[in-house]
Design a protein around this motif. Structure first.
Motif, mmCIF file in Angstrom:
data_model
loop_
_atom_site.group_PDB
_atom_site.id
_atom_site.type_symbol
_atom_site.label_atom_id
_atom_site.label_comp_id
_atom_site.label_asym_id
_atom_site.label_seq_id
_atom_site.Cartn_x
_atom_site.Cartn_y
_atom_site.Cartn_z
ATOM 1 N N TYR A 34 7.508 29.037 -19.150
ATOM 2 C CA TYR A 34 6.064 28.901 -19.323
ATOM 3 C C TYR A 34 5.678 27.439 -19.485
ATOM 4 O O TYR A 34 4.696 26.971 -18.905
ATOM 5 N N TRP A 35 6.470 26.706 -20.269
ATOM 6 C CA TRP A 35 6.196 25.278 -20.447
ATOM 7 C C TRP A 35 6.256 24.544 -19.114
ATOM 8 O O TRP A 35 5.384 23.717 -18.823
ATOM 9 N N LYS A 36 7.268 24.837 -18.301
ATOM 10 C CA LYS A 36 7.414 24.141 -17.014
ATOM 11 C C LYS A 36 6.267 24.456 -16.057
ATOM 12 O O LYS A 36 5.796 23.587 -15.339
ATOM 13 N N PHE A 37 5.848 25.709 -16.029
ATOM 14 C CA PHE A 37 4.867 26.133 -15.039
ATOM 15 C C PHE A 37 3.420 26.024 -15.508
ATOM 16 O O PHE A 37 2.523 25.830 -14.692
ATOM 17 N N ALA A 38 3.156 26.148 -16.803
ATOM 18 C CA ALA A 38 1.769 26.249 -17.254
ATOM 19 C C ALA A 38 1.324 25.148 -18.220
ATOM 20 O O ALA A 38 0.156 24.784 -18.218
ATOM 21 N N ILE A 39 2.206 24.644 -19.044
ATOM 22 C CA ILE A 39 1.778 23.708 -20.091
ATOM 23 C C ILE A 39 1.981 22.257 -19.682
ATOM 24 O O ILE A 39 1.108 21.420 -19.901
ATOM 25 N N ARG A 40 3.102 21.948 -19.110
ATOM 26 C CA ARG A 40 3.407 20.567 -18.732
ATOM 27 C C ARG A 40 2.317 20.029 -17.810
ATOM 28 O O ARG A 40 1.946 20.686 -16.832
ATOM 29 N N GLU A 41 1.826 18.843 -18.121
ATOM 30 C CA GLU A 41 0.691 18.288 -17.369
ATOM 31 C C GLU A 41 0.977 18.140 -15.882
ATOM 32 O O GLU A 41 0.125 18.436 -15.057
ATOM 33 N N ASP A 42 2.174 17.633 -15.538
ATOM 34 C CA ASP A 42 2.486 17.466 -14.121
ATOM 35 C C ASP A 42 3.251 18.654 -13.553
ATOM 36 O O ASP A 42 3.717 18.624 -12.422
ATOM 37 N N GLY A 43 3.371 19.722 -14.317
ATOM 38 C CA GLY A 43 3.899 20.984 -13.851
ATOM 39 C C GLY A 43 5.355 20.943 -13.424
ATOM 40 O O GLY A 43 6.118 20.042 -13.778
ATOM 41 N N LEU A 44 5.704 21.936 -12.650
ATOM 42 C CA LEU A 44 7.072 22.066 -12.172
ATOM 43 C C LEU A 44 7.472 20.873 -11.310
ATOM 44 O O LEU A 44 8.603 20.382 -11.405
ATOM 45 N N ALA A 45 6.556 20.368 -10.516
ATOM 46 C CA ALA A 45 6.870 19.233 -9.648
ATOM 47 C C ALA A 45 7.241 17.995 -10.474
ATOM 48 O O ALA A 45 8.186 17.276 -10.122
ATOM 49 N N GLY A 46 6.547 17.754 -11.561
ATOM 50 C CA GLY A 46 6.869 16.612 -12.417
ATOM 51 C C GLY A 46 8.198 16.787 -13.128
ATOM 52 O O GLY A 46 8.975 15.840 -13.259
ATOM 53 N N TRP A 47 8.480 18.002 -13.570
ATOM 54 C CA TRP A 47 9.767 18.286 -14.215
ATOM 55 C C TRP A 47 10.898 18.080 -13.218
ATOM 56 O O TRP A 47 11.906 17.467 -13.521
ATOM 57 N N TRP A 48 10.704 18.605 -12.014
ATOM 58 C CA TRP A 48 11.703 18.479 -10.945
ATOM 59 C C TRP A 48 11.943 17.001 -10.621
ATOM 60 O O TRP A 48 13.091 16.553 -10.530
#
Length: 146
Positions: free
Chosen positions: A27-41
């Motif tokens: 949920y954090w990766k997909f919904a909360i993180r400002e730059d989303g999954l792409a930023g995490w990746w």
């Protein structure tokens, strides 16, 4: 001495806790993180991790979230997630140190222990699909040395 009456429920509680924590991280990766999954990746790629590692991380988190909670092949799913948590521990240990108060490796190491304990305990109560036995442990009990 293991209490045979409560041990299956302890395994159930651990299984649910680990599964819900996996959901929270997704949920954090997909919904909360400002730059989303792409930023995490991109962050993992920037830190030297190739795409196949990032795919494995997502696969392990989804397996934990979708299979641990209902109890589907719990032992094997827990073991599948262990390398993820070992790598997360190493990632944070070299960047922030050990302690949780500095966002270090303490919590991922605790997750690793929890996953290993889950694999050792087994499926627990109310599991939908029992894990196949460990092939190297089901050959009978070891005999005491004489």
């Amino acid at each position: 001495m293991i209490d045979q009456r409560t041990a299956p429920y302890a395994a159930l509680f651990l299984r649910l806790a680990l599964g819900y924590l996996a959901i929270a991280h997704l949920y954090w990766k997909f919904a909360i993180r400002e730059d989303g999954l792409a930023g995490w990746w991109a962050n993992l790629n920037t830190n030297g991790y190739p795409d196949f590692v990032v795919y494995y991380v997502l696969a392990a988190e989804f397996a934990g979230a979708l299979l641990l909670i209902p109890g589907i092949f719990t032992r094997w799913v827990a073991l599948f997630c262990v390398p993820l948590m070992v790598a997360a521990s190493q990632y944070w240990l070299v960047r922030r140190g050990f302690f949780f108060t500095a966002a270090g490796a303490e919590l991922p190491l605790l997750w690793t222990v929890g996953l290993l304990v889950q694999a050792g305990l087994g499926d627990g109560a109310y599991a939908l699909k029992a894990s196949p036995p460990f092939p190297f442990l089901d050959r009978g009990r070891a005999q005491p040395a004489e």
